[in-house]
Design an enzyme around this catalytic site. Structure first.
Site, short mmCIF file in Angstrom:
data_model
loop_
_atom_site.label_atom_id
_atom_site.label_comp_id
_atom_site.label_asym_id
_atom_site.label_seq_id
_atom_site.Cartn_x
_atom_site.Cartn_y
_atom_site.Cartn_z
CG HIS A 1 -2.20 -0.74 0.98
ND1 HIS A 1 -2.26 -2.11 0.96
CD2 HIS A 1 -3.46 -0.30 0.73
CE1 HIS A 1 -3.51 -2.49 0.74
NE2 HIS A 1 -4.25 -1.40 0.57
CE LYS B 1 -6.51 -10.74 11.79
NZ LYS B 1 -6.02 -11.94 12.43
#
Length: 186
Positions: A37, A102
């Site tokens: 990222h 999650k």
């Protein structure tokens, strides 16, 4: 009851998904964790293209383990999504429609999801070996030097996920917490 959803996602699809929906996701998805990222955002800041078409894509926050003989990938359970939150709003603005991970998401990510119509799916942590069975093909598309944290393109079939935050900001973590509090008061 599971809903079958196939990538790429578009606004028509994500408009129909609601927090709590159980999904069997099929099609191409991309993997990316923290360092990938960071590199994607650095590339954008330099005016470069991303290593894959972000529009209508899904990113799975995972660093798959190396495969054993006969496997496409090794265990590939979700990682904590919050570590990507400082990068995610930019990707959503560019057309990212789905994320799988999650844990909680930041207010900024949820606001971007509402504004640009994206959803957050949760995959079950601790079930990486089972989730790996849903990956039918895996190839590295960028940042091979990151090893298991490189960006992969997965072809998945019936990957079980839950819509945790929808485009309206409905958040399963908050919904269930409130339900629990209500039940305790009884």
């Amino acid at each position: 009851m599971y809903k079958k959803v196939t990538t790429p996602l578009d606004e028509g699809i994500v408009n129909q998904l609601k927090a709590r929906d159980l999904i069997l996701l099929s099609g191409e998805i991309y993997t990316a964790r923290d360092e990938a990222h960071k590199r994607m955002i650095e590339s954008l800041n330099r005016g470069e293209k991303l290593p894959f078409e972000i529009r209508n894509s899904v990113i799975y926050y995972v660093g798959p383990c190396p495969p054993k003989p006969g496997q496409v990938v090794g265990s590939c359970g979700p990682t904590t999504s919050g570590r990507m939150d400082k990068y995610t709003p930019v990707l959503i603005e560019l057309g990212l429609k789905g994320m799988i991970g999650k844990g909680y998401r930041s207010k900024e990510v949820i606001e971007a999801m509402k504004k640009y119509k994206a959803v957050y799916f949760t995959a079950i942590g601790g079930a990486g070996a089972l989730l790996a069975q849903k990956v039918k093909k895996a190839e590295i598309v960028a940042y091979e030097d990151l090893g298991t944290e490189a960006i992969y393109k997965f072809l998945v079939e019936d990957l079980p996920v839950i819509v945790t935050i929808d485009i309206y900001g409905n958040n399963l973590y908050e919904i269930e917490r409130e339900k629990y509090k209500t039940n305790l008061k009884r």
